[in-house]
Design a protein around this motif. Structure first.
Motif, PDB file in Angstrom:
ATOM      1  N   ALA A   8      46.232  32.921  40.376  1.00 48.04           N
ATOM      2  CA  ALA A   8      47.084  32.602  41.517  1.00 48.04           C
ATOM      3  C   ALA A   8      48.282  33.541  41.513  1.00 48.04           C
ATOM      4  CB  ALA A   8      47.554  31.157  41.433  1.00 48.04           C
ATOM      5  N   THR A   9      48.768  33.900  42.692  1.00 44.34           N
ATOM      6  CA  THR A   9      49.891  34.838  42.740  1.00 44.34           C
ATOM      7  C   THR A   9      50.813  34.546  43.911  1.00 44.34           C
ATOM      8  OG1 THR A   9      50.510  37.188  42.778  1.00 44.34           O
ATOM      9  CG2 THR A   9      48.566  36.552  44.062  1.00 44.34           C
ATOM     10  N   ALA A  24      40.504  46.602  34.867  1.00 46.35           N
ATOM     11  CA  ALA A  24      39.625  47.742  35.156  1.00 46.35           C
ATOM     12  C   ALA A  24      39.268  48.510  33.891  1.00 46.35           C
ATOM     13  CB  ALA A  24      40.297  48.672  36.164  1.00 46.35           C
ATOM     14  N   GLU A  25      40.078  48.356  32.831  1.00 50.59           N
ATOM     15  CA  GLU A  25      39.844  49.076  31.581  1.00 50.59           C
ATOM     16  C   GLU A  25      39.141  48.222  30.520  1.00 50.59           C
ATOM     17  OE1 GLU A  25      43.795  50.257  30.567  1.00 50.59           O
ATOM     18  OE2 GLU A  25      43.826  51.937  31.987  1.00 50.59           O
ATOM     19  N   GLN A  26      38.713  47.009  30.865  1.00 44.44           N
ATOM     20  CA  GLN A  26      38.057  46.137  29.904  1.00 44.44           C
ATOM     21  C   GLN A  26      36.736  46.716  29.411  1.00 44.44           C
ATOM     22  OE1 GLN A  26      39.117  42.919  28.500  1.00 44.44           O
ATOM     23  NE2 GLN A  26      40.937  44.038  29.203  1.00 44.44           N
ATOM     24  N   SER A  27      36.486  46.577  28.118  1.00 43.85           N
ATOM     25  CA  SER A  27      35.204  47.028  27.567  1.00 43.85           C
ATOM     26  C   SER A  27      34.065  46.129  28.037  1.00 43.85           C
ATOM     27  CB  SER A  27      35.265  47.050  26.038  1.00 43.85           C
ATOM     28  OG  SER A  27      35.634  45.782  25.527  1.00 43.85           O
ATOM     29  N   CYS A  28      34.360  44.853  28.288  1.00 41.87           N
ATOM     30  CA  CYS A  28      33.391  43.933  28.881  1.00 41.87           C
ATOM     31  C   CYS A  28      33.539  43.996  30.398  1.00 41.87           C
ATOM     32  CB  CYS A  28      33.638  42.509  28.386  1.00 41.87           C
ATOM     33  SG  CYS A  28      32.667  41.248  29.234  1.00 41.87           S
ATOM     34  N   ARG A  29      32.469  44.327  31.088  1.00 43.95           N
ATOM     35  CA  ARG A  29      32.546  44.521  32.537  1.00 43.95           C
ATOM     36  C   ARG A  29      31.980  43.340  33.331  1.00 43.95           C
ATOM     37  NH1 ARG A  29      36.232  47.011  33.533  1.00 43.95           N
ATOM     38  NH2 ARG A  29      35.440  47.364  35.641  1.00 43.95           N
ATOM     39  N   ASP A  30      31.450  42.335  32.646  1.00 44.66           N
ATOM     40  CA  ASP A  30      30.785  41.236  33.342  1.00 44.66           C
ATOM     41  C   ASP A  30      31.798  40.143  33.686  1.00 44.66           C
ATOM     42  OD1 ASP A  30      28.886  39.693  34.500  1.00 44.66           O
ATOM     43  OD2 ASP A  30      27.793  39.197  32.662  1.00 44.66           O
ATOM     44  N   PHE A  31      32.545  40.359  34.749  1.00 43.02           N
ATOM     45  CA  PHE A  31      33.532  39.357  35.168  1.00 43.02           C
ATOM     46  C   PHE A  31      33.777  39.446  36.661  1.00 43.02           C
ATOM     47  CE2 PHE A  31      36.142  43.100  34.217  1.00 43.02           C
ATOM     48  CZ  PHE A  31      37.030  43.143  35.285  1.00 43.02           C
ATOM     49  N   GLU A  32      34.243  38.337  37.206  1.00 47.84           N
ATOM     50  CA  GLU A  32      34.756  38.294  38.573  1.00 47.84           C
ATOM     51  C   GLU A  32      36.217  37.885  38.500  1.00 47.84           C
ATOM     52  OE1 GLU A  32      32.725  35.315  40.885  1.00 47.84           O
ATOM     53  OE2 GLU A  32      33.269  33.679  39.523  1.00 47.84           O
ATOM     54  N   LEU A  33      37.033  38.503  39.317  1.00 44.60           N
ATOM     55  CA  LEU A  33      38.439  38.145  39.419  1.00 44.60           C
ATOM     56  C   LEU A  33      38.620  37.371  40.721  1.00 44.60           C
ATOM     57  CD1 LEU A  33      41.431  38.295  38.599  1.00 44.60           C
ATOM     58  CD2 LEU A  33      41.542  40.511  39.757  1.00 44.60           C
ATOM     59  N   ILE A  34      39.024  36.116  40.593  1.00 39.95           N
ATOM     60  CA  ILE A  34      39.241  35.261  41.763  1.00 39.95           C
ATOM     61  C   ILE A  34      40.738  35.218  42.031  1.00 39.95           C
ATOM     62  CG2 ILE A  34      38.924  32.970  42.754  1.00 39.95           C
ATOM     63  CD1 ILE A  34      36.576  32.584  40.796  1.00 39.95           C
ATOM     64  N   VAL A  35      41.160  35.881  43.080  1.00 37.19           N
ATOM     65  CA  VAL A  35      42.573  35.990  43.442  1.00 37.19           C
ATOM     66  C   VAL A  35      42.893  34.942  44.494  1.00 37.19           C
ATOM     67  CG1 VAL A  35      44.355  37.485  44.418  1.00 37.19           C
ATOM     68  CG2 VAL A  35      42.577  38.458  42.947  1.00 37.19           C
ATOM     69  N   ILE A  36      43.877  34.086  44.204  1.00 34.42           N
ATOM     70  CA  ILE A  36      44.337  33.101  45.185  1.00 34.42           C
ATOM     71  C   ILE A  36      45.746  33.504  45.585  1.00 34.42           C
ATOM     72  CG2 ILE A  36      44.603  30.682  45.758  1.00 34.42           C
ATOM     73  CD1 ILE A  36      42.882  31.552  42.524  1.00 34.42           C
ATOM     74  N   ASP A  37      45.851  34.055  46.777  1.00 33.10           N
ATOM     75  CA  ASP A  37      47.094  34.651  47.271  1.00 33.10           C
ATOM     76  C   ASP A  37      47.903  33.611  48.034  1.00 33.10           C
ATOM     77  OD1 ASP A  37      49.063  36.306  48.224  1.00 33.10           O
ATOM     78  OD2 ASP A  37      47.726  37.661  49.315  1.00 33.10           O
ATOM     79  N   GLN A  38      49.156  33.415  47.619  1.00 38.06           N
ATOM     80  CA  GLN A  38      50.043  32.469  48.296  1.00 38.06           C
ATOM     81  C   GLN A  38      51.207  33.172  48.985  1.00 38.06           C
ATOM     82  OE1 GLN A  38      50.770  29.880  44.827  1.00 38.06           O
ATOM     83  NE2 GLN A  38      49.490  28.345  45.828  1.00 38.06           N
ATOM     84  N   ASN A  39      51.121  34.484  49.099  1.00 44.99           N
ATOM     85  CA  ASN A  39      52.175  35.252  49.764  1.00 44.99           C
ATOM     86  C   ASN A  39      52.027  35.165  51.283  1.00 44.99           C
ATOM     87  OD1 ASN A  39      53.672  36.793  47.566  1.00 44.99           O
ATOM     88  ND2 ASN A  39      51.540  37.242  47.053  1.00 44.99           N
ATOM     89  N   ARG A  68      47.518  23.776  42.908  1.00 44.58           N
ATOM     90  CA  ARG A  68      46.710  23.792  44.127  1.00 44.58           C
ATOM     91  C   ARG A  68      45.878  25.075  44.200  1.00 44.58           C
ATOM     92  NH1 ARG A  68      51.864  22.360  46.260  1.00 44.58           N
ATOM     93  NH2 ARG A  68      52.026  20.111  46.528  1.00 44.58           N
ATOM     94  N   ALA A  69      46.531  26.193  43.905  1.00 42.10           N
ATOM     95  CA  ALA A  69      45.829  27.472  43.969  1.00 42.10           C
ATOM     96  C   ALA A  69      44.688  27.528  42.966  1.00 42.10           C
ATOM     97  CB  ALA A  69      46.814  28.614  43.711  1.00 42.10           C
ATOM     98  N   ARG A  70      44.925  27.075  41.761  1.00 41.81           N
ATOM     99  CA  ARG A  70      43.856  27.102  40.753  1.00 41.81           C
ATOM    100  C   ARG A  70      42.692  26.217  41.155  1.00 41.81           C
ATOM    101  NH1 ARG A  70      47.941  26.987  35.565  1.00 41.81           N
ATOM    102  NH2 ARG A  70      48.167  29.254  35.353  1.00 41.81           N
ATOM    103  N   ASN A  71      42.975  25.076  41.769  1.00 43.60           N
ATOM    104  CA  ASN A  71      41.880  24.215  42.217  1.00 43.60           C
ATOM    105  C   ASN A  71      41.066  24.881  43.311  1.00 43.60           C
ATOM    106  OD1 ASN A  71      42.414  22.166  40.393  1.00 43.60           O
ATOM    107  ND2 ASN A  71      43.707  21.013  41.809  1.00 43.60           N
ATOM    108  N   VAL A  72      41.720  25.622  44.182  1.00 47.03           N
ATOM    109  CA  VAL A  72      40.993  26.410  45.191  1.00 47.03           C
ATOM    110  C   VAL A  72      40.113  27.442  44.492  1.00 47.03           C
ATOM    111  CG1 VAL A  72      41.265  28.139  47.028  1.00 47.03           C
ATOM    112  CG2 VAL A  72      42.668  26.058  47.049  1.00 47.03           C
ATOM    113  N   GLY A  73      40.665  28.119  43.497  1.00 40.02           N
ATOM    114  CA  GLY A  73      39.902  29.126  42.775  1.00 40.02           C
ATOM    115  C   GLY A  73      38.732  28.544  42.014  1.00 40.02           C
ATOM    116  N   LEU A  74      38.901  27.363  41.425  1.00 39.38           N
ATOM    117  CA  LEU A  74      37.820  26.752  40.654  1.00 39.38           C
ATOM    118  C   LEU A  74      36.588  26.473  41.506  1.00 39.38           C
ATOM    119  CD1 LEU A  74      39.704  24.256  38.303  1.00 39.38           C
ATOM    120  CD2 LEU A  74      38.547  26.376  37.677  1.00 39.38           C
ATOM    121  N   ARG A  75      36.799  26.210  42.787  1.00 39.42           N
ATOM    122  CA  ARG A  75      35.657  25.940  43.660  1.00 39.42           C
ATOM    123  C   ARG A  75      34.811  27.187  43.914  1.00 39.42           C
ATOM    124  NH1 ARG A  75      39.534  22.293  45.962  1.00 39.42           N
ATOM    125  NH2 ARG A  75      40.231  23.747  47.577  1.00 39.42           N
ATOM    126  N   ALA A  76      35.353  28.364  43.584  1.00 38.85           N
ATOM    127  CA  ALA A  76      34.623  29.619  43.798  1.00 38.85           C
ATOM    128  C   ALA A  76      34.018  30.180  42.519  1.00 38.85           C
ATOM    129  CB  ALA A  76      35.567  30.657  44.418  1.00 38.85           C
TER     130      ALA A  76
END
Length: 280
Positions: A8-9, A24-39, A68-76
């Motif tokens: 959340a941001t 972007a520099e992680q040695s493990c590439r298997d991830f999704e970044l779920i951004v919940i923007d509140q701006n 609230r933002a994290r709960n939105v993100g958890l659904r994805a």
């Protein structure tokens, strides 16, 4: 194992870009970044668009409030391991690889937590346990903070979501504690979580000076701290211990003539007490 990183941001951009670079520099590439923007503007969306080709990003918006933002993100979430990076933290190159290896080695664990360090590698954001240990309801306070928690998706599902009355932007008196409250729910569900101080997540030390801003933050955070103690039925002797520590710091600061530091610790102790006594 795929990671789902729920971030959340609000109000930050330089710090968000620093986190994105570290991912972007992680040695493990298997991830999704779920951004919940509140701006209210597109400052973060512009950063997301620049990094889309370097990582998988799910971009969402929500009403204000960290929980609230994290709960939105958890659904994805679609990954097997869920984490909650702050928008001003950043990961060393092998953080995700480290977590994946530990959870792969011990299938009995439902999660792993680590500690927080600043840009120099020194411990930040409070006290931390020195030795690896299974997390329980008493040592959780020195074994986890939001951005150092990594949980299997099944463990997250066992809790269901964050208490939206707790945390930054909740609109309540309780401006922190939502992640510890969430992790306590995981533990109550019978999930084993291990703390490993070798897992280190970088985050700035917020308490740089004792000024009005730190006093305001101290009131919200410590009232939330106390509220979590009350919600989870901690025994009075443990509550007393957690009230006595900052009170002792207050007395020591007064002895040294540091009035501002003493005031901060007084706020911490009294607000924890008030949060513990809160109802509703």
């Amino acid at each position: 194992m795929k990671f789902s990183l729920v971030m959340a941001t609000l109000g930050r951009s330089i710090e968000v870009e620093r986190l994105f670079v570290s991912l972007a520099e992680q040695s493990c590439r298997d991830f999704e970044l779920i951004v919940i923007d509140q701006n209210p503007d597109d400052r973060v969306k512009a950063i997301v668009d620049r990094f889309r080709e370097q990582m998988e990003i799910v971009y969402l918006r929500s009403e204000k409030g960290l929980s609230r933002a994290r709960n939105v993100g958890l659904r994805a979430v679609r990954g097997e391991i869920v984490a909650f990076p702050d928008d001003d933290c950043w990961y060393a190159r092998d953080v995700l690889s480290f977590v994946a290896a530990r959870l792969d080695e011990d299938r009995s664990l439902g999660g792993i937590t680590g500690c927080s360090v600043d840009h120099t590698g020194r411990l930040s954001q409070g006290r931390w346990a020195n030795q690896p240990t299974l997390v329980d309801r008493f040592n959780v306070w020195t074994s986890a903070t939001s951005y150092t928690i990594f949980l299997r998706a099944q463990a997250v599902a066992a809790v269901g979501g964050f208490d939206e009355r707790l945390g930054v932007g909740s609109g309540s008196r309780w401006g922190a504690g939502e992640e510890v409250n969430f992790l306590l729910g995981v533990l109550r569900a019978g999930v084993a979580v291990r703390y490993d101080p070798a897992l280190r997540i970088a985050h700035p030390e917020p308490l740089q000076s004792f000024d009005e801003r730190s006093f305001t933050r101290g009131r919200l955070y410590n009232r939330g701290f106390g509220r979590v103690l009350g919600l989870n039925g901690y025994p009075w002797h443990f509550v007393l211990y957690l009230l006595a520590r900052p009170m002792a710091g207050c007395l020591l600061a007064l002895f040294d003539g540091d009035v501002a530091r003493a005031r901060y610790y007084w706020i911490a102790s009294t607000q924890r007490m008030l949060g513990w006594a809160d109802r509703g």
